[in-house]
Scaffold this motif. Structure first.
Motif, PDB file in Angstrom:
ATOM      1  N   ILE A 197       0.514   6.209  -7.105  1.00  0.00           N
ATOM      2  CA  ILE A 197      -0.665   6.998  -7.472  1.00  0.00           C
ATOM      3  C   ILE A 197      -0.325   8.497  -7.472  1.00  0.00           C
ATOM      4  O   ILE A 197      -0.677   9.224  -8.399  1.00  0.00           O
ATOM      5  CB  ILE A 197      -1.856   6.674  -6.547  1.00  0.00           C
ATOM      6  CG1 ILE A 197      -2.371   5.252  -6.860  1.00  0.00           C
ATOM      7  CG2 ILE A 197      -2.993   7.679  -6.725  1.00  0.00           C
ATOM      8  CD1 ILE A 197      -3.277   4.663  -5.801  1.00  0.00           C
ATOM      9  N   ILE A 198       0.425   8.935  -6.442  1.00  0.00           N
ATOM     10  CA  ILE A 198       0.831  10.352  -6.376  1.00  0.00           C
ATOM     11  C   ILE A 198       1.668  10.718  -7.610  1.00  0.00           C
ATOM     12  O   ILE A 198       1.457  11.754  -8.248  1.00  0.00           O
ATOM     13  CB  ILE A 198       1.635  10.634  -5.079  1.00  0.00           C
ATOM     14  CG1 ILE A 198       0.706  10.506  -3.862  1.00  0.00           C
ATOM     15  CG2 ILE A 198       2.268  12.036  -5.114  1.00  0.00           C
ATOM     16  CD1 ILE A 198       1.427  10.414  -2.522  1.00  0.00           C
ATOM     17  N   PHE A 200       0.817  -1.217   0.000  1.00  0.00           N
ATOM     18  CA  PHE A 200       0.000   0.000   0.000  1.00  0.00           C
ATOM     19  C   PHE A 200       0.853   1.270   0.000  1.00  0.00           C
ATOM     20  O   PHE A 200       0.487   2.257  -0.629  1.00  0.00           O
ATOM     21  CB  PHE A 200      -1.013  -0.041   1.145  1.00  0.00           C
ATOM     22  CG  PHE A 200      -2.074  -1.088   0.923  1.00  0.00           C
ATOM     23  CD1 PHE A 200      -2.850  -1.070  -0.239  1.00  0.00           C
ATOM     24  CD2 PHE A 200      -2.273  -2.127   1.833  1.00  0.00           C
ATOM     25  CE1 PHE A 200      -3.805  -2.046  -0.489  1.00  0.00           C
ATOM     26  CE2 PHE A 200      -3.231  -3.115   1.596  1.00  0.00           C
ATOM     27  CZ  PHE A 200      -4.006  -3.072   0.442  1.00  0.00           C
ATOM     28  N   ILE A 201       2.014   1.236   0.658  1.00  0.00           N
ATOM     29  CA  ILE A 201       2.906   2.400   0.615  1.00  0.00           C
ATOM     30  C   ILE A 201       3.439   2.583  -0.819  1.00  0.00           C
ATOM     31  O   ILE A 201       3.435   3.692  -1.361  1.00  0.00           O
ATOM     32  CB  ILE A 201       4.064   2.253   1.640  1.00  0.00           C
ATOM     33  CG1 ILE A 201       3.511   2.358   3.071  1.00  0.00           C
ATOM     34  CG2 ILE A 201       5.131   3.328   1.399  1.00  0.00           C
ATOM     35  CD1 ILE A 201       4.492   1.951   4.161  1.00  0.00           C
ATOM     36  N   TYR A 241       2.028   1.643  -3.593  1.00  0.00           N
ATOM     37  CA  TYR A 241       0.959   2.136  -4.463  1.00  0.00           C
ATOM     38  C   TYR A 241       0.545   3.559  -4.123  1.00  0.00           C
ATOM     39  O   TYR A 241       0.116   4.297  -5.005  1.00  0.00           O
ATOM     40  CB  TYR A 241      -0.230   1.166  -4.471  1.00  0.00           C
ATOM     41  CG  TYR A 241       0.002   0.115  -5.494  1.00  0.00           C
ATOM     42  CD1 TYR A 241      -0.142   0.414  -6.849  1.00  0.00           C
ATOM     43  CD2 TYR A 241       0.477  -1.145  -5.158  1.00  0.00           C
ATOM     44  CE1 TYR A 241       0.145  -0.518  -7.829  1.00  0.00           C
ATOM     45  CE2 TYR A 241       0.765  -2.086  -6.124  1.00  0.00           C
ATOM     46  CZ  TYR A 241       0.588  -1.766  -7.458  1.00  0.00           C
ATOM     47  OH  TYR A 241       0.886  -2.686  -8.433  1.00  0.00           O
ATOM     48  N   GLY A 242       0.716   3.961  -2.857  1.00  0.00           N
ATOM     49  CA  GLY A 242       0.470   5.354  -2.489  1.00  0.00           C
ATOM     50  C   GLY A 242       1.387   6.273  -3.296  1.00  0.00           C
ATOM     51  O   GLY A 242       0.926   7.222  -3.949  1.00  0.00           O
ATOM     52  N   TYR A 243       2.680   5.938  -3.281  1.00  0.00           N
ATOM     53  CA  TYR A 243       3.658   6.727  -4.034  1.00  0.00           C
ATOM     54  C   TYR A 243       3.382   6.672  -5.535  1.00  0.00           C
ATOM     55  O   TYR A 243       3.516   7.670  -6.242  1.00  0.00           O
ATOM     56  CB  TYR A 243       5.083   6.226  -3.759  1.00  0.00           C
ATOM     57  CG  TYR A 243       5.667   6.784  -2.481  1.00  0.00           C
ATOM     58  CD1 TYR A 243       6.038   8.126  -2.385  1.00  0.00           C
ATOM     59  CD2 TYR A 243       5.849   5.970  -1.366  1.00  0.00           C
ATOM     60  CE1 TYR A 243       6.577   8.644  -1.214  1.00  0.00           C
ATOM     61  CE2 TYR A 243       6.385   6.473  -0.181  1.00  0.00           C
ATOM     62  CZ  TYR A 243       6.746   7.806  -0.109  1.00  0.00           C
ATOM     63  OH  TYR A 243       7.264   8.321   1.052  1.00  0.00           O
TER      64      TYR A 243
END
Length: 307
Positions: free
Chosen positions: A222-223, A215-216, A218-220
């Motif tokens: 997506i940003i 999730f970390i 994919y967080g990066y």
């Protein structure tokens, strides 16, 4: 002799999905079909990647390994379950049960680590494209795959060792269609508190740890995608990731529900249905998710078929 009788039983009865004979046949056909699709789909995926030199990149190296893993993972459970539904033979030997649990835990844990590794690979490709070739060297890729299997080995040794150190008296019935850790613990007549705590601690930390990496990453991702200047580069980056995200949500959602919550060992009925997802459905869907949502693989497939 009384003590001996108390701890050793030679077989267990798997009673998952006990229902009308008609629906047993339906289950058997369903499981068999899904298994055939899983094996054929994943073998095709492996062959496409092997035959096209354009696909000899880290991402496809991991995908090829995921396909191999999914075939093994599914083979531990699905054929046996399909046969049990068909013939109504639900007994499994003590050693058979232990080895099924061992390999299921091995491949299941490895799959969680693979998904984390693949998320890290996509993170590197999209967030550090210039350094991608340097960071994701062949050596690192091989080490990551070996590390995933090693972690799987450690976990399955702990789970199987702890579970089969319990004693099983009269209750031989396991409320599941395979020798799942929680269901076997539930069938024991020992005090299982330590086992449940070990399962929660080990499985919980593996699931939460790998899910965090995913999730970390994919967080990066997506940003980074949102900040891309052109719509086309955004679309291209998103299409390589959306398929992976689907698999991840399915896998971690169901596994988290099964193993990473307290009392996981105490509600086997609803867990039967959910575990069909990550034991049978996800290994079957992976090749489709990755090929149908992927231009490179589709292009490669067309080329191979034209030949």
């Amino acid at each position: 002799a009384k003590m001996e009788n108390h701890t050793r039983i030679s077989e267990f009865i798997l009673v998952g999905f006990k229902s009308h004979p008609g629906s047993q046949l339906l289950l058997s056909v369903l499981f068999s079909t899904m298994y055939i699709v899983t094996v054929v789909g994943n073998i095709c995926m492996i062959l496409i990647i092997r035959m096209d030199s354009n696909l000899h990149t880290p991402m496809y190296f991991f995908l090829e390994n995921l396909s191999t893993l999914d075939i093994c993972y599914s083979s531990v459970i699905t054929p046996r379950a399909a046969l049990a539904f068909l013939l109504g033979r639900r007994s499994i030997s003590y050693n058979g049960c232990a080895s099924q649990m061992f390999f299921f835990s091995l491949f299941g844990t490895t799959e969680a680590f693979f998904l984390a590794v693949m998320a890290y690979d996509r993170f590197t490709a999209i967030c550090n494209p210039l350094l991608y070739q340097v960071i994701m060297s062949r050596r690192l890729c091989v080490l990551m795959v070996m590390g995933s299997y090693l972690s799987g080995c450690i976990n399955c040794t702990i789970q199987t060792g702890f579970t089969f150190s319990l004693s099983f008296c009269g209750r031989r019935e396991i409320n599941h269609f395979f020798c799942d850790v929680a269901a076997v613990i539930h069938a024991s007549c020992s005090d299982t508190l330590v086992n449940e705590l070990v399962m929660l601690a080990v499985c919980g930390s593996i699931i939460v740890g790998t899910a965090l990496v995913v999730f970390i990453s994919y967080g990066y991702i997506i940003i980074t995608i949102v900040q891309m200047p052109s719509a086309e580069s955004r679309h291209k980056a998103f299409s390589t990731c959306s398929s992976h995200m689907m698999t991840i949500c399915l896998f971690f959602g169901t596994v988290f529900f099964m193993y990473a919550q307290p009392g996981a060992a105490s509600s086997p009925n609803k867990s039967n249905t959910i575990s069909v997802f990550y034991t049978v459905v996800i290994p079957m869907l992976n090749p489709f998710i990755y090929t149908l949502r992927n231009r490179e693989v589709k292009g490669s497939l067309r080329k191979q078929l034209k030949r």
